[in-house]
Design a protein around this motif. Structure first.
Motif, mmCIF file in Angstrom:
data_model
loop_
_atom_site.group_PDB
_atom_site.id
_atom_site.type_symbol
_atom_site.label_atom_id
_atom_site.label_comp_id
_atom_site.label_asym_id
_atom_site.label_seq_id
_atom_site.Cartn_x
_atom_site.Cartn_y
_atom_site.Cartn_z
ATOM 1 N N LYS A 256 36.983 37.737 44.509
ATOM 2 C CA LYS A 256 38.101 38.432 43.869
ATOM 3 C C LYS A 256 39.436 38.088 44.545
ATOM 4 C CE LYS A 256 35.156 42.199 42.233
ATOM 5 N NZ LYS A 256 35.040 41.605 40.906
ATOM 6 N N TYR A 257 39.605 36.799 44.799
ATOM 7 C CA TYR A 257 40.841 36.259 45.372
ATOM 8 C C TYR A 257 41.910 36.296 44.286
ATOM 9 C CZ TYR A 257 43.258 32.791 48.437
ATOM 10 O OH TYR A 257 44.102 32.112 49.291
ATOM 11 N N ASP A 258 42.986 37.020 44.531
ATOM 12 C CA ASP A 258 43.999 37.184 43.497
ATOM 13 C C ASP A 258 44.574 35.837 43.079
ATOM 14 O OD1 ASP A 258 46.948 37.738 42.511
ATOM 15 O OD2 ASP A 258 45.854 39.632 42.339
ATOM 16 N N GLN A 259 44.838 35.715 41.778
ATOM 17 C CA GLN A 259 45.352 34.474 41.226
ATOM 18 C C GLN A 259 46.643 34.031 41.915
ATOM 19 O OE1 GLN A 259 46.987 34.083 36.997
ATOM 20 N NE2 GLN A 259 44.863 33.449 36.736
ATOM 21 N N ALA A 260 47.471 34.981 42.307
ATOM 22 C CA ALA A 260 48.730 34.643 42.968
ATOM 23 C C ALA A 260 48.475 33.960 44.306
ATOM 24 C CB ALA A 260 49.575 35.894 43.174
ATOM 25 N N PHE A 261 47.452 34.388 45.028
ATOM 26 C CA PHE A 261 47.111 33.730 46.287
ATOM 27 C C PHE A 261 46.515 32.349 46.035
ATOM 28 C CE2 PHE A 261 46.612 38.059 48.488
ATOM 29 C CZ PHE A 261 47.872 37.974 49.052
ATOM 30 N N ALA A 262 45.700 32.233 44.997
ATOM 31 C CA ALA A 262 45.115 30.929 44.676
ATOM 32 C C ALA A 262 46.198 29.911 44.344
ATOM 33 C CB ALA A 262 44.138 31.063 43.514
ATOM 34 N N LEU A 263 47.278 30.382 43.735
ATOM 35 C CA LEU A 263 48.369 29.490 43.325
ATOM 36 C C LEU A 263 49.371 29.204 44.435
ATOM 37 C CD1 LEU A 263 49.078 31.079 39.828
ATOM 38 C CD2 LEU A 263 47.969 28.880 40.253
ATOM 39 N N THR A 264 49.333 29.981 45.520
ATOM 40 C CA THR A 264 50.323 29.801 46.594
ATOM 41 C C THR A 264 49.638 29.445 47.915
ATOM 42 O OG1 THR A 264 50.312 32.207 46.948
ATOM 43 C CG2 THR A 264 52.035 31.305 45.532
ATOM 44 N N LEU A 265 48.876 30.369 48.472
ATOM 45 C CA LEU A 265 48.149 30.078 49.709
ATOM 46 C C LEU A 265 47.072 29.027 49.491
ATOM 47 C CD1 LEU A 265 47.772 33.645 51.225
ATOM 48 C CD2 LEU A 265 49.109 31.779 52.169
ATOM 49 N N GLY A 266 46.468 29.036 48.309
ATOM 50 C CA GLY A 266 45.519 27.993 47.946
ATOM 51 C C GLY A 266 44.246 27.999 48.752
ATOM 52 N N ARG A 267 43.778 26.812 49.047
ATOM 53 C CA ARG A 267 42.436 26.617 49.592
ATOM 54 C C ARG A 267 42.388 26.623 51.123
ATOM 55 N NH1 ARG A 267 38.826 21.284 49.774
ATOM 56 N NH2 ARG A 267 36.745 22.181 49.482
ATOM 57 N N GLU A 268 43.504 26.294 51.780
ATOM 58 C CA GLU A 268 43.432 26.001 53.211
ATOM 59 C C GLU A 268 44.614 26.602 53.959
ATOM 60 O OE1 GLU A 268 41.512 22.093 54.265
ATOM 61 O OE2 GLU A 268 43.479 21.785 55.176
ATOM 62 N N SER A 269 44.753 27.918 53.854
ATOM 63 C CA SER A 269 45.820 28.613 54.566
ATOM 64 C C SER A 269 45.239 29.285 55.808
ATOM 65 C CB SER A 269 46.444 29.664 53.657
ATOM 66 O OG SER A 269 45.489 30.674 53.376
ATOM 67 N N VAL A 270 46.093 29.933 56.582
ATOM 68 C CA VAL A 270 45.619 30.772 57.685
ATOM 69 C C VAL A 270 44.691 31.818 57.084
ATOM 70 C CG1 VAL A 270 46.310 32.388 59.491
ATOM 71 C CG2 VAL A 270 47.739 30.375 58.990
ATOM 72 N N ASN A 271 43.438 31.865 57.536
ATOM 73 C CA ASN A 271 42.430 32.604 56.760
ATOM 74 C C ASN A 271 41.467 33.444 57.593
ATOM 75 O OD1 ASN A 271 41.046 30.476 57.939
ATOM 76 N ND2 ASN A 271 39.738 30.098 56.178
ATOM 77 N N PRO A 272 41.942 34.354 58.442
ATOM 78 C CA PRO A 272 40.991 35.182 59.181
ATOM 79 C C PRO A 272 40.143 36.035 58.243
ATOM 80 C CG PRO A 272 43.226 36.057 59.395
ATOM 81 C CD PRO A 272 43.350 34.714 58.737
ATOM 82 N N ARG A 273 38.812 35.858 58.324
ATOM 83 C CA ARG A 273 37.876 36.601 57.477
ATOM 84 C C ARG A 273 36.728 37.126 58.345
ATOM 85 N NH1 ARG A 273 36.051 32.589 52.934
ATOM 86 N NH2 ARG A 273 34.991 34.460 52.193
ATOM 87 N N PRO A 274 37.024 37.921 59.365
ATOM 88 C CA PRO A 274 35.990 38.293 60.337
ATOM 89 C C PRO A 274 34.823 39.066 59.750
ATOM 90 C CG PRO A 274 37.999 39.582 60.663
ATOM 91 C CD PRO A 274 38.340 38.482 59.712
ATOM 92 N N TYR A 275 35.096 40.035 58.887
ATOM 93 C CA TYR A 275 33.997 40.852 58.366
ATOM 94 C C TYR A 275 33.185 40.100 57.319
ATOM 95 C CZ TYR A 275 35.607 44.834 61.020
ATOM 96 O OH TYR A 275 35.943 45.659 62.058
ATOM 97 N N ALA A 276 33.851 39.318 56.499
ATOM 98 C CA ALA A 276 33.124 38.520 55.511
ATOM 99 C C ALA A 276 32.203 37.533 56.207
ATOM 100 C CB ALA A 276 34.107 37.786 54.603
#
Length: 792
Positions: free
Chosen positions: A391-411
């Motif tokens: 459920k990655y928001d479309q706005a993030f997909a269009l801006t931050l995209g695939r390879e941004s700073v991405n801390p996802r500790p719990y996931a």
């Protein structure tokens, strides 16, 4: 006790509270003082039994990292210091004494022993002086024990102490704990690093329990990165030397991107490998990806690997050979397991499971017990990857995209816990420093699968930023992960996260040049800016659609001009310029501090997909580019009725009227009936160099979405309309329907009439079968972007 409390009942509440507070604080202070192990002006003493280079490496790591944070260095000594001098003692578990000082007795009771790579920490406090013993099960245990101490010390100007006494032993749950650091053009950071930066980063990974580094020694014919400080051939040897220094396993990822039947190329490849094997001072594992990249048959791959192994052991007798089944067909996978059954190759150490591999549980089940199984998790990407953000928001997909700073500790803690039991550990896929938090999470959970995630983040923050803000930073990192949950416009937590990090930034100015600090700030500011833009630009489009909906024969051109002027206010009257400016400053600072290439114009990444988030920081979050192009098409139409029909379709695209429904398949906010997750959705960087003028909904997509509709009118006729590209094999309640309109071109529509019998219960489920397109490049596969259920 009760009578004493009652005797103070005449005191005013405020005074009684004050007394309680004084008593509480004084008691706490006494307790804290009693537990504190003060190490200021400590000396460091190491057992001569610790093999080199670890004896020197561990001492250097402790001394240098402490000096950076406190301003004073530990003095190394070869004799036991005078009474009263604080001491850090490094010994092996086989040592019974150190220069006349008895080592702590072996533990009894719970967990008395520790195994390979493990360590024990023991504090001794008395008037004769404080001692911290780091007792390693082996050479690596010394380093990992030193890492524990560095993660838990309170270090500041003229302060060096452990806040609590300790006596515990620990050993890793998984033997393989590593990360890929590819010095290659496709990296968004590593290609800009000096040997000193690599050495420091490998050291820091070791401090958090990492025991393996994977390089990519051969550049697959790529042109050298403009950021290379030294040629890749030199760096791969330097990395081998670093692994030797820190006693880390050195893995290398070495695909064959040519036809192995070509004898000349095969011979050249083997000679290139052998030359590298000969020069590398340390080399432990060769990882060969079977089919990604490369399209060779396993019948050619296995003999090739066998020959490589024969060359490898000439220089590194204990080195291992590994293969992944990524990209292999069912028949190729079956051939591989048959080969293991009949040939029983002793030269093969194990199988690596990565993106595109068979399921990990199946691999462990089919793999004979004598072979190991290593995970190759993609911890570096957010979408179009092995573990996409749900459920990655479309706005993030269009801006931050695939390879941004991405801390996802719990996931990633959940992902690790799910798959790790089928493996002997992992070496991650990483393409830059942006996934730094994820690296630490994976390393520490592989050491202890039950270690609390918040505690991991506190240790991360404590070591890199200081103990006084460790809990706050840990919470801030957790908040950044929550920013990516669900609809961005509806996520008010993004504003709170931004304010939180902004306050941390203002109260901790000494951290402004710390690249990890800069990365976390960048995300906090970027997320807030994107949310503010999204809300603003979507409101502008709503206003524009209202104007278009009111257009008539006399106002067609005027309405289009007015609508376009409104949506273009996103550019002519931009918002939050102070936040935007700070994002750019942080981006430039990160390029200086760590080589993170966030801008194609300034930093020259390989392509925009490689973390170039500044290329998309102002990317439209409404459809103004698409509208401009559509209006030009409409102006060329001669028939006003047709023009108005097209304007009405645009104006009502997302609001088809009462009793009808619209879903943007890849939007959490605008696809409420979509059950599936956009794990196949690409990001805009892949389309038209990041400058796509398509409608936003069509820039992302799913291939086989599923939707549920309820509260339908049993007596009404419904039509399903789909926008997308290629095939759309639709089923309603499991029944395949025949289309009445079926256009396969981009920007075209398909339609189906829903039988009345299917809507009699007031609900339907819509699904799509996947077409057979294995012969097509994935970019040419069918896509579904928009779905309407229209009530006639």
């Amino acid at each position: 006790m009760r009578s004493k409390i009652q005797s103070y009942s005449f005191l005013p509440t405020s005074k009684w509270s004050a007394i309680c507070l004084v008593l509480l604080v004084s008691g706490f202070a006494h307790s804290l003082y009693a537990q504190t192990v003060n190490l200021k002006n400590a000396v460091l003493i190491a057992s001569p039994a610790i093999p080199s280079p670890m004896k020197e490496t561990a001492a250097a790591v402790l001394s240098e990292e402490i000096a950076k944070r406190t301003g004073f260095s530990l003095k190394n000594t070869a004799v036991w210091p005078k009474i009263g001098v604080p001491t850090i003692a490094l010994v092996l578990s086989t040592d019974t004494e150190l220069f006349g000082k008895p080592a702590p007795a072996k533990r009894t009771g719970e967990n008395p022993e520790f195994k390979k790579e493990g360590y024990r920490i023991v504090t001794e406090t008395s008037e004769k002086g404080n001692i911290i013993w780091i007792i390693g099960a082996d050479s690596r245990g010394i380093l990992f024990g030193s890492g524990w101490l560095l993660r838990n010390l309170r270090m500041d100007k003229n302060i060096l102490q452990l806040d609590e006494k300790a006596d515990f032993a620990t050993s890793p749950d998984y033997p393989i704990r590593g990360h890929q650091l590819g010095y290659r053009t496709t990296a968004n950071t590593y290609d800009a690093w000096t040997t000193g930066q690599f050495d420091q980063y490998i050291r820091e990974l070791a401090i958090f329990g990492t025991n393996a580094i994977e390089g990519i020694p051969f550049q697959e014919g790529e042109a050298p990165s403009p950021h290379f400080k030294i040629p890749s051939a030199e760096m791969r040897i330097k990395m081998s030397e670093m692994c030797q220094k820190y006693d880390m396993d050195y893995w290398v990822w070495t695909p064959a991107t040519f036809n192995l039947k070509d004898e000349a190329k095969r011979k050249t490849e083997i000679e290139m490998h052998e030359e590298f094997y000969k020069k590398a001072p340390r080399l432990d594992h060769i990882f060969f990806p079977g089919g990604d990249p490369g399209e060779n048959e396993p019948s050619d791959v296995m003999p090739f690997l066998k020959e490589l192994q024969s060359r490898l052991v000439k220089y590194h007798p204990n080195a291992k050979m590994w293969i992944s089944l990524q990209g292999f067909s069912v028949e190729q996978i079956d051939y591989f397991y048959k080969y293991l059954e009949t040939e029983k190759p002793t030269w093969l150490q194990g199988v690596v499971s990565g993106p595109g591999s068979p399921p990990m549980a199946e691999t462990r089940y089919r793999l004979p017990k004598q072979y190991q199984h290593r995970e190759y998790p993609d911890i570096t990407h957010a979408i179009r990857c092995e573990f996409p953000v749900e459920k990655y928001d479309q706005a993030f997909a269009l801006t931050l995209g695939r390879e941004s700073v991405n801390p996802r500790p719990y996931a990633f803690a959940k992902i690790h816990e799910k798959y790790a039991p089928f493996t002997d550990g992992f070496v991650s896929y990483s393409d830059g420093s942006h996934d730094d938090v994820n690296k630490v999470l994976w390393s520490m959970r592989a050491w202890d699968v039950k270690k609390d995630v918040h505690q991991i983040l506190k240790e991360y923050a404590r070591f890199f930023f200081g103990k006084n803000i460790d809990n706050a930073v840990a919470s801030g990192i957790e908040a950044l992960e929550q920013n990516w949950k669900g609809s961005l416009a509806e996520n008010g937590g993004v504003e709170m996260t931004y304010q939180f990090w902004k306050n941390l930034e203002s109260t901790n100015p000494k951290l402004k040049d710390n690249w990890r600090w800069q990365m976390l700030l960048l995300r906090g500011y970027y997320d807030e800016y994107t949310r503010l833009r999204l809300i603003n630009e979507q409101e502008l489009e709503k206003q524009a659609n209202e104007i278009l909906a009111k257009a008539d024969n006399q106002t067609i051109t005027k309405s289009m001009d007015q609508a376009l002027a409104i949506v273009n206010k996103a550019d002519t009257k931009p918002i939050a310029r102070d936040i935007r400016k700070h994002i750019e400053d942080l981006s430039d600072a990160l390029y200086i501090s760590i080589g993170l290439q966030t801008s194609s114009a300034k930093h020259k990444p390989r392509n925009p997909e490689r973390g170039a988030v500044m290329d998309f920081v102002d990317y439209p979050l409404n459809n103004r580019w698409w509208l401009a192009d559509e209006f030009e098409k409409i102006k060329k139409i001669k028939d006003p009725a047709e023009q108005l029909a097209m304007l009405k379709r645009i104006a009502t695209w997302e609001n088809p009227g009462e009793g009808s429904y619209y879903d943007d398949i890849s939007s959490v906010a605008k696809g409420p009936r979509v059950k599936t997750i956009s794990d196949d959705a690409t990001d805009v960087a892949w389309w038209d160099s990041g400058k796509s003028r398509k409608r936003l909904s069509s820039q992302l997509f799913q291939r086989e979405p599923a939707l549920d509709y309820v509260n339908l009118d049993p007596g009404a006729r419904y039509i399903i309309r789909v926008a997308g590209y290629g095939e759309a094999l639709l089923r309603v309640d499991g029944q395949r329907l025949s289309p009445t309109i079926y256009n396969k071109e981009e920007n075209s529509f398909k339609e189906w009439i829903v039988p009345l019998s299917l809507t009699q219960d007031g609900k339907i489920s819509v699904t799509f079968d996947g077409p057979e397109e294995s012969d097509l490049n994935w970019r040419k596969n069918s896509k579904i972007s928009d779905v309407w259920l229209l009530k006639e």
